[in-house]
Design a protein around this motif. Structure first.
Motif, PDB file in Angstrom:
ATOM      1  N   LEU A   4     -43.397 -10.287  14.043  1.00  0.00           N
ATOM      2  CA  LEU A   4     -42.023  -9.965  13.664  1.00  0.00           C
ATOM      3  C   LEU A   4     -41.646  -8.714  14.444  1.00  0.00           C
ATOM      4  CD1 LEU A   4     -42.236 -10.369   9.769  1.00  0.00           C
ATOM      5  CD2 LEU A   4     -41.526 -12.069  11.439  1.00  0.00           C
ATOM      6  N   VAL A   5     -40.582  -8.823  15.230  1.00  0.00           N
ATOM      7  CA  VAL A   5     -40.194  -7.717  16.094  1.00  0.00           C
ATOM      8  C   VAL A   5     -38.759  -7.316  15.775  1.00  0.00           C
ATOM      9  CG1 VAL A   5     -39.918  -6.925  18.455  1.00  0.00           C
ATOM     10  CG2 VAL A   5     -41.759  -8.523  17.887  1.00  0.00           C
ATOM     11  N   GLU A   6     -38.608  -6.104  15.258  1.00  0.00           N
ATOM     12  CA  GLU A   6     -37.286  -5.591  14.926  1.00  0.00           C
ATOM     13  C   GLU A   6     -36.657  -4.907  16.137  1.00  0.00           C
ATOM     14  OE1 GLU A   6     -39.902  -4.628  11.198  1.00  0.00           O
ATOM     15  OE2 GLU A   6     -40.094  -4.500  13.378  1.00  0.00           O
ATOM     16  N   SER A   7     -35.335  -4.923  16.156  1.00  0.00           N
ATOM     17  CA  SER A   7     -34.581  -4.206  17.177  1.00  0.00           C
ATOM     18  C   SER A   7     -33.213  -3.845  16.612  1.00  0.00           C
ATOM     19  CB  SER A   7     -34.438  -5.046  18.447  1.00  0.00           C
ATOM     20  OG  SER A   7     -33.729  -6.243  18.168  1.00  0.00           O
ATOM     21  N   GLY A   8     -32.517  -2.957  17.327  1.00  0.00           N
ATOM     22  CA  GLY A   8     -31.161  -2.614  16.944  1.00  0.00           C
ATOM     23  C   GLY A   8     -30.989  -1.285  16.235  1.00  0.00           C
ATOM     24  N   GLY A   9     -32.082  -0.607  15.959  1.00  0.00           N
ATOM     25  CA  GLY A   9     -31.967   0.693  15.320  1.00  0.00           C
ATOM     26  C   GLY A   9     -31.382   1.730  16.267  1.00  0.00           C
ATOM     27  N   GLY A  10     -31.055   2.886  15.715  1.00  0.00           N
ATOM     28  CA  GLY A  10     -30.507   3.946  16.549  1.00  0.00           C
ATOM     29  C   GLY A  10     -29.888   5.047  15.718  1.00  0.00           C
ATOM     30  N   LEU A  11     -29.128   5.885  16.404  1.00  0.00           N
ATOM     31  CA  LEU A  11     -28.459   7.024  15.777  1.00  0.00           C
ATOM     32  C   LEU A  11     -26.960   6.769  15.771  1.00  0.00           C
ATOM     33  CD1 LEU A  11     -28.296   9.985  14.765  1.00  0.00           C
ATOM     34  CD2 LEU A  11     -28.293  10.682  17.173  1.00  0.00           C
ATOM     35  N   VAL A  12     -26.360   6.792  14.578  1.00  0.00           N
ATOM     36  CA  VAL A  12     -24.919   6.627  14.465  1.00  0.00           C
ATOM     37  C   VAL A  12     -24.367   7.647  13.471  1.00  0.00           C
ATOM     38  CG1 VAL A  12     -24.940   4.179  15.050  1.00  0.00           C
ATOM     39  CG2 VAL A  12     -25.072   4.883  12.656  1.00  0.00           C
ATOM     40  N   GLN A  13     -23.083   7.883  13.552  1.00  0.00           N
ATOM     41  CA  GLN A  13     -22.440   8.787  12.612  1.00  0.00           C
ATOM     42  C   GLN A  13     -22.162   8.075  11.289  1.00  0.00           C
ATOM     43  OE1 GLN A  13     -18.945  10.302  14.667  1.00  0.00           O
ATOM     44  NE2 GLN A  13     -20.077  12.152  15.245  1.00  0.00           N
ATOM     45  N   ALA A  14     -22.049   8.867  10.254  1.00  0.00           N
ATOM     46  CA  ALA A  14     -21.685   8.314   8.951  1.00  0.00           C
ATOM     47  C   ALA A  14     -20.379   7.537   9.056  1.00  0.00           C
ATOM     48  CB  ALA A  14     -21.555   9.437   7.926  1.00  0.00           C
ATOM     49  N   GLY A  15     -20.360   6.394   8.381  1.00  0.00           N
ATOM     50  CA  GLY A  15     -19.197   5.520   8.450  1.00  0.00           C
ATOM     51  C   GLY A  15     -19.310   4.453   9.516  1.00  0.00           C
ATOM     52  N   GLY A  16     -20.268   4.595  10.393  1.00  0.00           N
ATOM     53  CA  GLY A  16     -20.452   3.644  11.476  1.00  0.00           C
ATOM     54  C   GLY A  16     -21.221   2.408  11.052  1.00  0.00           C
ATOM     55  N   SER A  17     -21.524   1.579  12.051  1.00  0.00           N
ATOM     56  CA  SER A  17     -22.201   0.313  11.808  1.00  0.00           C
ATOM     57  C   SER A  17     -23.360   0.117  12.777  1.00  0.00           C
ATOM     58  CB  SER A  17     -21.221  -0.855  11.983  1.00  0.00           C
ATOM     59  OG  SER A  17     -20.162  -0.782  11.057  1.00  0.00           O
ATOM     60  N   LEU A  18     -24.321  -0.660  12.333  1.00  0.00           N
ATOM     61  CA  LEU A  18     -25.428  -1.103  13.168  1.00  0.00           C
ATOM     62  C   LEU A  18     -25.798  -2.509  12.756  1.00  0.00           C
ATOM     63  CD1 LEU A  18     -27.986   1.880  13.257  1.00  0.00           C
ATOM     64  CD2 LEU A  18     -26.756   0.944  15.218  1.00  0.00           C
TER      65      LEU A  18
END
Length: 123
Positions: A4-18
């Motif tokens: 199982l390989v996760e992807s898509g994480g990161g740093l975003v500001q509050a209120g944003g989306s991932l």
């Protein structure tokens, strides 16, 4: 060998989306309940959301209305769309697969786990 390989994480500001993705291999994906868990620094890992093989979903109260779990059985992939993100959503997010049917919210009910992807929400 199950992976199982996760992807898509990161740093975003509050209120944003991932949108997180988890690609599975080595198992009959369509037969598994898939779940997302998260672990914040200094805290225990906690349930976030799960989806059965038929598409029935369940969410933790803390993310209900903001997160959406979905799956594409043709692509052996499960997704977690995260909207209206808050600093308290900061954690390592893990994908997991359970051979048991229906909704599974306990770690012990999951057979396979990914390595995790970091999600950081800045205020």
């Amino acid at each position: 060998q199950v992976q199982l390989v996760e992807s898509g994480g990161g740093l975003v500001q509050a209120g944003g989306s991932l949108r997180l993705s988890c690609a599975a291999s080595g198992l009959t994906f369509s037969r598994y309940t898939m779940g997302w868990f998260r672990q914040a620094p200094g805290k225990e890992r906690e349930f976030v959301a799960c989806i059965s093989w038929s598409g029935v979903t369940s969410y933790a109260d803390s993310v209900k209305g903001r997160f959406t779990i979905s799956r594409d059985n043709a692509k052996n992939t499960v997704y977690l769309q995260m909207n209206s993100l808050k600093p308290e959503d900061t954690a390592v997010y893990y994908c997991a697969a359970s051979r048991y049917g229906s909704m599974r919210k306990r770690e012990s009910e999951y057979d396979y786990w990914g390595q995790g992807t970091q999600v950081t929400i800045s205020s």
